[in-house]
Design a protein around this motif. Structure first.
Motif, short mmCIF file in Angstrom:
data_model
loop_
_atom_site.label_atom_id
_atom_site.label_comp_id
_atom_site.label_asym_id
_atom_site.label_seq_id
_atom_site.Cartn_x
_atom_site.Cartn_y
_atom_site.Cartn_z
N ARG A 262 5.78 7.29 70.10
CA ARG A 262 5.87 6.24 69.09
C ARG A 262 4.99 6.59 67.90
O ARG A 262 3.87 7.04 68.06
CB ARG A 262 5.45 4.90 69.69
CG ARG A 262 6.44 4.35 70.72
CD ARG A 262 5.83 3.24 71.55
NE ARG A 262 6.80 2.60 72.44
CZ ARG A 262 7.19 3.12 73.61
NH1 ARG A 262 6.69 4.29 74.02
NH2 ARG A 262 8.07 2.48 74.35
N ALA A 268 7.59 2.43 66.67
CA ALA A 268 7.48 1.57 67.85
C ALA A 268 8.42 0.37 67.75
O ALA A 268 9.03 -0.04 68.75
CB ALA A 268 6.03 1.09 68.01
N GLU A 269 8.59 -0.19 66.54
CA GLU A 269 9.45 -1.37 66.39
C GLU A 269 10.92 -1.05 66.66
O GLU A 269 11.71 -1.95 66.96
CB GLU A 269 9.28 -1.99 65.01
CG GLU A 269 9.68 -1.08 63.86
CD GLU A 269 9.38 -1.70 62.50
OE1 GLU A 269 9.71 -2.89 62.30
OE2 GLU A 269 8.83 -0.98 61.64
N ILE A 271 12.00 1.69 68.95
CA ILE A 271 12.17 2.00 70.38
C ILE A 271 11.92 0.78 71.26
O ILE A 271 12.49 0.67 72.35
CB ILE A 271 11.29 3.20 70.80
CG1 ILE A 271 11.75 3.73 72.17
CG2 ILE A 271 9.82 2.86 70.79
CD1 ILE A 271 11.12 5.04 72.57
N ASP A 272 11.08 -0.13 70.81
CA ASP A 272 10.80 -1.35 71.58
C ASP A 272 11.59 -2.53 71.06
O ASP A 272 11.36 -3.68 71.48
CB ASP A 272 9.30 -1.66 71.54
CG ASP A 272 8.47 -0.55 72.16
OD1 ASP A 272 8.90 0.00 73.20
OD2 ASP A 272 7.40 -0.21 71.60
N GLY A 273 12.51 -2.29 70.16
CA GLY A 273 13.28 -3.36 69.54
C GLY A 273 14.58 -3.66 70.26
O GLY A 273 14.95 -3.00 71.25
N SER A 276 17.39 -0.91 70.97
CA SER A 276 17.03 0.23 71.84
C SER A 276 17.54 0.02 73.26
O SER A 276 17.39 -1.07 73.83
CB SER A 276 15.51 0.39 71.86
OG SER A 276 15.13 1.38 72.79
N PHE A 279 15.67 2.49 78.22
CA PHE A 279 15.36 2.40 79.64
C PHE A 279 16.62 2.27 80.50
O PHE A 279 16.67 2.77 81.63
CB PHE A 279 14.37 1.26 79.89
CG PHE A 279 13.03 1.54 79.25
CD1 PHE A 279 12.23 2.57 79.72
CD2 PHE A 279 12.60 0.83 78.16
CE1 PHE A 279 11.02 2.88 79.12
CE2 PHE A 279 11.39 1.12 77.54
CZ PHE A 279 10.59 2.14 78.02
#
Length: 300
Positions: A262, A268-269, A271-273, A276, A279
């Motif tokens: 990140r 980060a916003e 991949i964690d948004g 995305s 996972f």
């Protein structure tokens, strides 16, 4: 019966690719606790490069199918002491039902397959990463349906993942937009073979415009750590940011094969948004590879 290998996505047809995706989705939705097609079968896994997702997914997949797996590294075998690949392939393949290799040299995997009596799977080489594309495409199909005619933006290094995305574009008939720095473009022969499936762009935001899927990878892959500082300079303008995502279609997805850094190749916003699916993409390594093992190993 001729042994089938999976060294490259080009070892299968577009039809077979879609069948594997369909089977992976089925296996994910309906796990039959009484289905053990690989009872008594053994997968040998040779790791020259370390791994989290590749090792866990293949081991778990064999166990869920009633089979077993063994982890081998150069430290544990004569491969690490200079035994010819041809000799190791003949010996190992005489004792197991399938072999998966995760290593640096693509030629090593290809040579191993030529001398193996059982299916050989490329778990990753410096040139290609076909197993990851099975999982990525499964994830897209689950979320958005068939990818035919869609646009994928690859932003970053023209590495093994980029090469396998080029192959996927050829097989599944989608458009691949690539934005990468000069000096880090994908292999020209691989690009030329893809014809008009591939198009290059000078900037990430241009490649991302109206894309249905955005994908990236780390700036420095395993074994390139000594190039980290040089690559940070080369790739500093090749990050998938919120601004780049906004250039894509409103329902565009973001994928990354992980591990991710990140603040480097992806914000980060992002991949964690909410766009995305990294996972779910990672979990699908398990299901896609179970479908692949079914496809390759005879006598199910």
């Amino acid at each position: 019966m001729k042994v089938r290998h999976f060294i490259s996505l080009l070892d299968i047809t577009g039809y077979e690719f879609r069948k594997l995706i369909s089977r992976a989705i089925e296996l994910k939705k309906h796990r039959d606790r009484n289905y053990y097609p690989f009872k008594g079968k053994v997968l040998a896994m040779i790791f020259e490069k370390s791994s989290t997702r590749t090792r866990v997914s293949f081991e778990a997949g064999m166990a869920q199918f009633g089979g077993s797996s063994m982890f081998l590294s150069p430290r544990d075998t004569q491969l690490g002491r200079g035994e010819p690949i041809e000799d190791s392939a003949k010996v190992i393949s005489s004792m197991v039902d399938c072999v998966m290799l995760r290593t640096h040299s693509h030629e090593m995997v290809a040579t191993f397959a030529l001398n193996s009596r059982v299916p050989v799977i490329n778990g990753l080489t410096d040139e290609q990463h076909p197993c990851q594309l099975l999982a990525d495409m499964q994830t897209y199909f689950e979320k958005r349906g068939d990818i035919k005619g869609k646009t994928v933006a690859w932003i970053g290094d023209g590495n093994n993942m980029c090469h396998s995305y080029i192959h996927a574009a050829m097989l599944l008939d989608f458009h691949l937009h690539i934005a990468c720095p000069d000096g880090y473009r994908p292999n020209q022969a691989i690009v030329e073979a893809a014809g008009d499936h591939v198009k290059f762009f000078a900037a990430p935001i241009e490649a991302a415009r109206n894309a249905d899927l955005l994908v990236t990878d780390v700036w420095a892959s395993m074994g390139q750590e000594e190039e980290q500082k040089l690559r940070e300079l080369a790739f500093k303008n090749y990050q998938i940011t919120a601004e780049v995502m906004r250039a894509a279609r409103p329902d565009a997805l973001f994928m990354h094969c992980l591990p991710a850094h990140r603040g480097e190749e992806v914000a980060a916003e992002v991949i964690d948004g909410p766009q995305s699916v990294v996972f779910e993409e990672a979990e699908n390594r398990l299901h896609a590879q179970k479908a692949l093992l079914e496809f390759l190993i005879p006598g199910k």
